[in-house]
Design a protein around this motif. Structure first.
Motif, PDB file in Angstrom:
ATOM      1  N   GLY A  94      -7.891   7.202   5.458  1.00  0.00           N
ATOM      2  CA  GLY A  94      -7.651   6.727   4.108  1.00  0.00           C
ATOM      3  C   GLY A  94      -8.147   7.680   3.049  1.00  0.00           C
ATOM      4  N   ILE A 151      -5.499  10.117   2.344  1.00  0.00           N
ATOM      5  CA  ILE A 151      -4.438   9.522   1.526  1.00  0.00           C
ATOM      6  C   ILE A 151      -4.855   9.548   0.063  1.00  0.00           C
ATOM      7  CG2 ILE A 151      -3.145   7.414   1.042  1.00  0.00           C
ATOM      8  CD1 ILE A 151      -3.423   6.702   4.001  1.00  0.00           C
ATOM      9  N   VAL A 164      -3.142  -0.094   9.364  1.00  0.00           N
ATOM     10  CA  VAL A 164      -2.768  -0.100   7.951  1.00  0.00           C
ATOM     11  C   VAL A 164      -3.897  -0.690   7.104  1.00  0.00           C
ATOM     12  CG1 VAL A 164      -1.201  -1.088   6.228  1.00  0.00           C
ATOM     13  CG2 VAL A 164      -0.290  -0.183   8.373  1.00  0.00           C
ATOM     14  N   GLY A 173       2.551  -1.843   4.637  1.00  0.00           N
ATOM     15  CA  GLY A 173       3.031  -0.473   4.549  1.00  0.00           C
ATOM     16  C   GLY A 173       4.547  -0.433   4.575  1.00  0.00           C
ATOM     17  N   ILE A 185       1.325   3.540   1.885  1.00  0.00           N
ATOM     18  CA  ILE A 185       1.196   4.021   3.262  1.00  0.00           C
ATOM     19  C   ILE A 185       2.550   3.911   3.940  1.00  0.00           C
ATOM     20  CG2 ILE A 185       0.105   3.645   5.504  1.00  0.00           C
ATOM     21  CD1 ILE A 185      -2.291   2.438   3.969  1.00  0.00           C
ATOM     22  N   THR A 231       3.233  14.270   3.447  1.00  0.00           N
ATOM     23  CA  THR A 231       3.011  14.119   4.882  1.00  0.00           C
ATOM     24  C   THR A 231       2.547  15.438   5.483  1.00  0.00           C
ATOM     25  OG1 THR A 231       3.998  13.276   6.935  1.00  0.00           O
ATOM     26  CG2 THR A 231       5.388  14.675   5.565  1.00  0.00           C
ATOM     27  N   TYR A 286       0.843  -1.200   0.000  1.00  0.00           N
ATOM     28  CA  TYR A 286       0.000   0.000   0.000  1.00  0.00           C
ATOM     29  C   TYR A 286       0.878   1.250   0.000  1.00  0.00           C
ATOM     30  CZ  TYR A 286      -3.383  -3.440   1.768  1.00  0.00           C
ATOM     31  OH  TYR A 286      -4.172  -4.541   1.928  1.00  0.00           O
ATOM     32  N   GLN A 289       4.821   4.782   7.382  1.00  0.00           N
ATOM     33  CA  GLN A 289       4.818   5.179   8.798  1.00  0.00           C
ATOM     34  C   GLN A 289       5.995   6.100   9.038  1.00  0.00           C
ATOM     35  OE1 GLN A 289       7.030   2.609  11.134  1.00  0.00           O
ATOM     36  NE2 GLN A 289       7.482   4.612  12.008  1.00  0.00           N
ATOM     37  N   GLN A 348       2.680   9.656   4.008  1.00  0.00           N
ATOM     38  CA  GLN A 348       3.371   9.326   5.250  1.00  0.00           C
ATOM     39  C   GLN A 348       2.571   9.836   6.438  1.00  0.00           C
ATOM     40  OE1 GLN A 348       7.826   9.507   5.741  1.00  0.00           O
ATOM     41  NE2 GLN A 348       7.307  11.283   7.001  1.00  0.00           N
ATOM     42  N   LEU A 349       2.322   8.961   7.412  1.00  0.00           N
ATOM     43  CA  LEU A 349       1.531   9.295   8.588  1.00  0.00           C
ATOM     44  C   LEU A 349       2.360   9.052   9.846  1.00  0.00           C
ATOM     45  CD1 LEU A 349      -0.412   7.971   6.267  1.00  0.00           C
ATOM     46  CD2 LEU A 349      -2.163   8.119   8.035  1.00  0.00           C
ATOM     47  N   LEU A 365      -6.810   1.801   6.943  1.00  0.00           N
ATOM     48  CA  LEU A 365      -6.504   2.913   6.045  1.00  0.00           C
ATOM     49  C   LEU A 365      -6.640   2.487   4.586  1.00  0.00           C
ATOM     50  CD1 LEU A 365      -3.370   4.344   7.889  1.00  0.00           C
ATOM     51  CD2 LEU A 365      -5.577   5.504   7.635  1.00  0.00           C
ATOM     52  N   ALA A 366      -6.164   1.279   4.274  1.00  0.00           N
ATOM     53  CA  ALA A 366      -6.274   0.776   2.907  1.00  0.00           C
ATOM     54  C   ALA A 366      -7.735   0.612   2.506  1.00  0.00           C
ATOM     55  CB  ALA A 366      -5.526  -0.545   2.772  1.00  0.00           C
TER      56      ALA A 366
END
Length: 357
Positions: free
Chosen positions: A220, A223, A337, A36, A13, A214, A11, A15, A235-236, A340-341
């Motif tokens: 999500g 994103i 994760v 992620g 995504i 970010t 994903y 971190q 980036q979260l 969020l996806a």
């Protein structure tokens, strides 16, 4: 996402690397295993401490991950301004019954030693905060098979990073929690910045590099929005702070959604560099007077911050958080994760429905 980034995670995504203990190997491994891309934070650690965390991460997961380095900072501090601020903090030292830290005990965060380790035993990704490495450093990482990511806060910084040979950029909007990664901290510049969506557009028109966006992202749907705006990944940081795998202090996690802390602000109060955190007593009382002096002020306030954490006083802690902190969800990082996806897919589906004839 670019081909290199696509190969690293399922994903888009990422971190965020959160220095100070939050981004410990357990969190990074959980994010990586869920699809992620997780980041270890080498800032404020010794080179040996960084390498031990890399070894721990490799024992926990075979998935790709990244390591973030702090760039050495030029001497911009006015010693007299630092001394004046030390005097202002004398009452805090009395209250917490601890001496203030030594402003000169800073150094360069072991940058050269960390680079040497990462070139000798490469990791998939290395990102940089507070500046851009020299071209030869970025070329050495590329030769070692490491993707380099330079964090930028303006189109000019993005152009400089492209010229130096960065493989990708992390575009940081003013909404982001923690330190603003400006390449040069202007003492006269004030506490301002550019919003993420506007910054993505400016950088996208300036350089042709993969972009990781970010700043205040917690859902999500957000994103999906930054991907539509031109980013390749999101980036979260704050979103992962509340996870049980995070090494953030329990009071820090609780404060994210505590009604007592209603807003965030950019402040130099704790470190001498602009950083976004929850507004507490320390920020209100000392923020207006803190000079531009990083890492000197970070060293001075270190004992105060540690003692506040030890005694359970959130009003004296650096509670770094992005503007979306009230949307934090306490759940395992892998589940976050996945959620969020799923939210990204739902947001895409909603857009498709609205755009259908």
């Amino acid at each position: 996402m670019s081909l290199a980034l696509t190969d690293l995670c399922r994903y888009p995504i990422v971190q965020a690397p959160m220095a100070g203990g939050a981004s410990r190997p357990g969190l990074v491994a959980a994010v990586a295993e869920a699809g992620g891309l997780g980041f270890l934070a080498a800032g404020y650690k010794t080179a040996d401490g960084m390498y031990e965390e890399i070894r721990e991460m490799r024992r926990a997961s075979v998935r790709p991950f990244g390591v973030n380095l702090f760039m050495p900072q030029p001497a911009v501090a006015d010693p007299s301004a630092v001394e004046v601020y030390r005097h202002q903090l004398a009452g805090e030292a009395t209250w917490y019954e601890t001496p203030l830290g030594d402003p000169d005990a800073c150094g360069d965060d072991g940058y050269e030693a960390k680079v040497a380790i990462l070139l000798d035993d490469p990791v998939p990704v290395v990102s940089f905060t507070f500046g851009c490495p020299a071209r030869e450093v970025l070329e050495a990482f590329a030769a070692a098979g490491t993707l380099t990511v330079v964090t930028v806060t303006s189109a000019q910084e993005a152009r400089n990073a492209r010229w130096a040979g960065a493989g990708a950029l992390c575009v940081q909007g003013v909404e982001a929690g923690g330190h603003q990664s400006t390449h040069h901290d202007d003492p006269q510049g004030g506490l301002t910045g550019t919003g993420l969506l506007s910054l993505i557009a400016q950088v996208r028109e300036s350089v042709a590099l993969p972009l990781v966006a970010t700043g205040g992202l917690m859902r999500g749907s957000q994103i999906t929005a930054v991907l539509a705006a031109g980013a390749d990944a999101a980036q979260l940081g704050t979103a992962f702070l509340a996870c049980p795998e995070s090494g953030a202090h329990p009071l820090h996690k609780q404060a994210l959604t505590d009604p007592l802390f209603v807003t965030t602000a950019l402040t130099r109060a704790f470190s001498g560099r602009p950083a976004r955190g929850l507004v507490n007593r320390f920020v209100r009382e000392h923020g207006p007077y803190a000079p531009a002096a990083y890492p000197q002020i970070h060293q001075v306030t270190g004992p105060l911050r540690r003692e506040a954490a030890r005694t359970g006083d959130a009003q004296g802690m650096a509670l770094w958080a992005g503007q979306g902190h009230r949307m934090a969800r306490e759940m395992p990082a892998g589940e976050l994760v996945g959620l969020l996806a799923a939210e990204m897919e739902a947001a895409r589906a909603a857009v498709n429905v609205r755009s259908a004839p």
